[in-house]
Design a protein around this motif. Structure first.
Motif, PDB file in Angstrom:
ATOM      1  N   GLN A 106       0.900  -1.129  -0.021  1.00 20.95           N
ATOM      2  CA  GLN A 106      -0.046  -0.075  -0.132  1.00 20.95           C
ATOM      3  C   GLN A 106       1.039   1.242   0.028  1.00 20.95           C
ATOM      4  N   GLY A 107       0.857   2.045  -0.831  1.00 21.72           N
ATOM      5  CA  GLY A 107       1.900   2.939  -1.183  1.00 21.72           C
ATOM      6  C   GLY A 107       3.245   2.372  -1.337  1.00 21.72           C
ATOM      7  N   ASP A 108       4.438   2.897  -0.655  1.00 22.48           N
ATOM      8  CA  ASP A 108       5.656   2.379  -0.424  1.00 22.48           C
ATOM      9  C   ASP A 108       5.996   1.285   0.437  1.00 22.48           C
ATOM     10  N   SER A 109       4.839   0.906   1.204  1.00 23.38           N
ATOM     11  CA  SER A 109       5.131  -0.043   2.503  1.00 23.38           C
ATOM     12  C   SER A 109       4.449  -1.316   1.983  1.00 23.38           C
ATOM     13  N   ILE A 110       5.245  -2.338   2.324  1.00 25.22           N
ATOM     14  CA  ILE A 110       4.945  -3.673   2.340  1.00 25.22           C
ATOM     15  C   ILE A 110       4.088  -4.175   3.201  1.00 25.22           C
ATOM     16  N   ILE A 111       2.922  -4.458   3.099  1.00 25.18           N
ATOM     17  CA  ILE A 111       1.545  -4.826   4.106  1.00 25.18           C
ATOM     18  C   ILE A 111       1.960  -6.327   4.402  1.00 25.18           C
ATOM     19  N   LYS A 112       2.046  -7.283   3.539  1.00 28.12           N
ATOM     20  CA  LYS A 112       2.044  -8.557   3.635  1.00 28.12           C
ATOM     21  C   LYS A 112       2.715  -9.213   2.857  1.00 28.12           C
ATOM     22  N   ARG A 113       3.442 -10.326   3.080  1.00 27.66           N
ATOM     23  CA  ARG A 113       4.106 -11.356   1.832  1.00 27.66           C
ATOM     24  C   ARG A 113       3.918 -12.834   2.256  1.00 27.66           C
ATOM     25  N   LYS A 157      -2.612 -16.583  -0.939  1.00 19.18           N
ATOM     26  CA  LYS A 157      -3.706 -15.795  -0.269  1.00 19.18           C
ATOM     27  C   LYS A 157      -3.151 -14.898   0.603  1.00 19.18           C
ATOM     28  N   PHE A 158      -3.699 -13.663   0.676  1.00 16.35           N
ATOM     29  CA  PHE A 158      -3.519 -12.682   1.636  1.00 16.35           C
ATOM     30  C   PHE A 158      -4.979 -12.574   2.493  1.00 16.35           C
ATOM     31  N   GLY A 159      -4.882 -12.698   3.683  1.00  9.44           N
ATOM     32  CA  GLY A 159      -6.056 -12.687   4.289  1.00  9.44           C
ATOM     33  C   GLY A 159      -6.112 -11.411   5.345  1.00  9.44           C
ATOM     34  N   GLU A 160      -7.288 -11.095   5.828  1.00  3.24           N
ATOM     35  CA  GLU A 160      -7.413  -9.754   7.072  1.00  3.24           C
ATOM     36  C   GLU A 160      -6.799  -8.509   6.385  1.00  3.24           C
ATOM     37  N   ILE A 161      -7.186  -8.115   5.251  1.00  2.00           N
ATOM     38  CA  ILE A 161      -6.730  -7.015   4.568  1.00  2.00           C
ATOM     39  C   ILE A 161      -7.666  -5.693   4.633  1.00  2.00           C
ATOM     40  N   ASN A 162      -7.400  -4.586   5.309  1.00  2.00           N
ATOM     41  CA  ASN A 162      -8.135  -3.588   5.520  1.00  2.00           C
ATOM     42  C   ASN A 162      -8.679  -2.793   4.160  1.00  2.00           C
ATOM     43  N   LYS A 163      -9.735  -2.284   4.379  1.00  2.00           N
ATOM     44  CA  LYS A 163     -10.318  -1.387   3.146  1.00  2.00           C
ATOM     45  C   LYS A 163      -9.200  -0.479   2.775  1.00  2.00           C
ATOM     46  N   GLY A 164      -9.155  -0.464   1.303  1.00  2.00           N
ATOM     47  CA  GLY A 164      -7.891   0.476   0.771  1.00  2.00           C
ATOM     48  C   GLY A 164      -7.732  -0.069  -0.531  1.00  2.00           C
ATOM     49  N   TYR A 214      -4.715  -1.444  -2.957  1.00  2.00           N
ATOM     50  CA  TYR A 214      -3.213  -2.140  -2.985  1.00  2.00           C
ATOM     51  C   TYR A 214      -2.555  -2.293  -4.168  1.00  2.00           C
ATOM     52  N   SER A 215      -1.246  -2.838  -4.331  1.00  2.00           N
ATOM     53  CA  SER A 215      -0.599  -3.293  -5.394  1.00  2.00           C
ATOM     54  C   SER A 215      -0.035  -4.522  -5.038  1.00  2.00           C
ATOM     55  N   LEU A 216       0.242  -5.509  -5.931  1.00  2.00           N
ATOM     56  CA  LEU A 216       0.714  -6.813  -5.658  1.00  2.00           C
ATOM     57  C   LEU A 216       1.937  -6.898  -6.625  1.00  2.00           C
TER      58      LEU A 216
END
Length: 171
Positions: A46-53, A63-70, A72-74
């Motif tokens: 999300q932006g320049d921050s890695i949220i999950k990997r 699979k990426f679970g429990e992602i907040n509204k927004g 993102y890029s993959l």
């Protein structure tokens, strides 16, 4: 004698259901026998921050679970290949976003033997070769003169070989 009345108050804690989404994907090999899913990494940003990997399973499922509204890029990454980025993935509430991806993407840098590409504006002058790897003194001098473009040491299976010095784009 005093009588003390004590009232017990019961607090009921209700946690609001936090709506979160998921991204579920399948990566298919795009005619590449060397692609191994265990060497891939998928980054959710999300932006320049890695949220999950995550690393896909042996079938290419991730699979990426429990992602907040927004929004993102993959990014799909493997050493020796260019990153594959999918932007503008929108999660709203309890969204489950399903992706089917072909990796690596088809290489756009395919050249006919002995033929220089033309620029997006149609000209073929001012197109110079791109040189990868550790440059020698001779190559450094050519780069200073604008005869070649230096591109670094990391080389993938799909890299551009030419550069338009007028429009500053890789061809």
């Amino acid at each position: 004698m005093r009588v003390l009345f004590v009232h017990f108050l019961f607090f009921i804690s209700v946690s609001a259901y936090s709506q979160s989404g998921q991204i579920v994907g399948q990566i298919e090999r795009n005619n590449d026998p060397f692609l191994e899913y265990i060497y891939l990494t998928a980054f959710l940003k999300q932006g320049d921050s890695i949220i999950k990997r995550t690393i896909p399973d042996q079938s290419g499922v991730f699979k990426f679970g429990e992602i907040n509204k927004g929004i993102y890029s993959l990014t799909i990454r493997q050493i020796g290949y260019r990153d594959f980025v999918t932007d503008s993935l929108q999660i709203q509430g309890d969204t489950i976003l399903q992706l089917n991806l072909k990796y690596p993407p088809t290489c756009i840098y395919i050249y006919s033997k002995g033929q220089k590409p033309t620029c997006i504006e149609g000209h073929s002058d001012k197109i110079i070769p791109i040189v990868y790897g550790l440059p020698t003194k001779k190559t450094m001098n050519k780069a200073k003169k604008g005869i070649v473009k230096l591109a670094g040491c990391i080389v993938s299976v799909c890299d551009p070989h030419y550069y338009c010095s007028v429009h500053k784009i890789e061809l």
